[in-house]
Scaffold this motif. Structure first.
Motif, PDB file in Angstrom:
ATOM      1  N   PHE A  52      50.339  26.834  43.917  1.00  0.00           N
ATOM      2  CA  PHE A  52      48.941  27.252  43.754  1.00  0.00           C
ATOM      3  C   PHE A  52      48.342  27.712  45.088  1.00  0.00           C
ATOM      4  O   PHE A  52      48.689  27.202  46.156  1.00  0.00           O
ATOM      5  N   LYS A  53      47.420  28.661  44.975  1.00  0.00           N
ATOM      6  CA  LYS A  53      46.629  29.099  46.122  1.00  0.00           C
ATOM      7  C   LYS A  53      45.226  28.515  45.956  1.00  0.00           C
ATOM      8  O   LYS A  53      44.548  28.801  44.969  1.00  0.00           O
ATOM      9  N   ASN A 118      40.324  37.801  42.218  1.00  0.00           N
ATOM     10  CA  ASN A 118      41.339  37.269  41.296  1.00  0.00           C
ATOM     11  C   ASN A 118      42.607  36.798  42.027  1.00  0.00           C
ATOM     12  O   ASN A 118      43.723  36.999  41.547  1.00  0.00           O
ATOM     13  N   ASP A 121      43.924  30.261  42.554  1.00  0.00           N
ATOM     14  CA  ASP A 121      44.155  29.429  41.367  1.00  0.00           C
ATOM     15  C   ASP A 121      43.090  28.359  41.218  1.00  0.00           C
ATOM     16  O   ASP A 121      42.750  27.962  40.098  1.00  0.00           O
ATOM     17  N   LYS A 147      41.226  33.515  39.766  1.00  0.00           N
ATOM     18  CA  LYS A 147      41.955  34.163  38.683  1.00  0.00           C
ATOM     19  C   LYS A 147      41.318  33.780  37.350  1.00  0.00           C
ATOM     20  O   LYS A 147      40.564  32.812  37.262  1.00  0.00           O
ATOM     21  N   GLY A 150      40.935  30.197  36.110  1.00  0.00           N
ATOM     22  CA  GLY A 150      40.980  29.362  37.304  1.00  0.00           C
ATOM     23  C   GLY A 150      39.825  28.372  37.324  1.00  0.00           C
ATOM     24  O   GLY A 150      38.798  28.574  36.677  1.00  0.00           O
TER      25      GLY A 150
END
Length: 213
Positions: A52-53, A118, A121, A147, A150
């Motif tokens: 995940f970011k 976008n 996460d 996103k 998210g």
């Protein structure tokens, strides 16, 4: 404006002072240990996965970093943003200590933050939005960078709707110089995110907002 009133400058001065010691900051925001529980609960709501970011907006001295980095793993990415230089310095220390290569630190006003649309996460904001002069702009930046589906989880404070007689006491506890009392944070959150779940704690003075894009 008097020096005792809220402004971005006074926010910077207050948090610059607390940013000199990560331990003192932890003790000051702990609410006798209860806030550690709430911070853990807020991170749990993010439902993080490997890769995940994640953005920590108003990250302070990086109190969430160890847990988030463990959850997202080396293939994930953590971005820590804070306006206060002393807080970023504390974050750099912890990044060096654990030799993380997937953590990016940015010193910036969250309302002016430029993030790829976008691209994230998950986002977490812990007692940071209430200190911002322009929380609506900051939240719009967050929303645009998430996103689809998210999550943004917000742990923060508000005035009491019940037990209003306690609000003057809360003003003292919250360092009024660094707390934007004129901002109706819950209203703003619901304006930006249409899918919001609210959990209240400490008689309703503290809340966790789970916001899905």
């Amino acid at each position: 404006m008097s020096k005792k009133e809220y402004s971005l400058d006074t926010v910077n001065k207050v948090y610059s002072y607390w940013g000199r010691s990560r331990l003192l900051y932890r003790l000051e925001v702990s609410f006798f240990g209860y806030f550690f529980f709430l911070r853990k609960k807020a991170i749990n709501h993010l439902s993080l996965n490997k890769g995940f970011k994640v953005l920590d907006i108003g990250c302070g001295p990086g109190l969430t970093f160890k847990r988030i980095e463990k959850e997202i793993g080396s293939k994930g990415e953590l971005i820590g943003v804070d306006y206060v230089n002393e807080m970023i310095k504390q974050c750099k220390k912890i990044v060096r200590r654990y030799k993380w290569s997937n953590v990016t630190l940015i010193q910036e006003d969250a309302s002016k933050l430029s993030l790829k649309k976008n691209s994230l996460d998950a986002i977490i904001a812990i007692t940071s939005l209430s200190a911002m002069p322009k929380p609506l702009e900051a939240l719009n930046n967050c929303y645009n960078s998430l996103k689809k589906n998210g999550l943004m989880v917000i742990l923060d404070c508000k005035k009491l709707s019940k037990h209003k007689w306690l609000n003057p006491l809360l003003k003292l506890v919250r360092w009024s110089k660094s707390y934007n009392e004129n901002s109706d944070l819950l209203k703003i959150i619901n304006e930006v995110f249409k899918n919001v779940k609210i959990e209240e704690y400490l008689l309703g003075s503290t809340f966790i907002a789970i916001c899905r894009k």
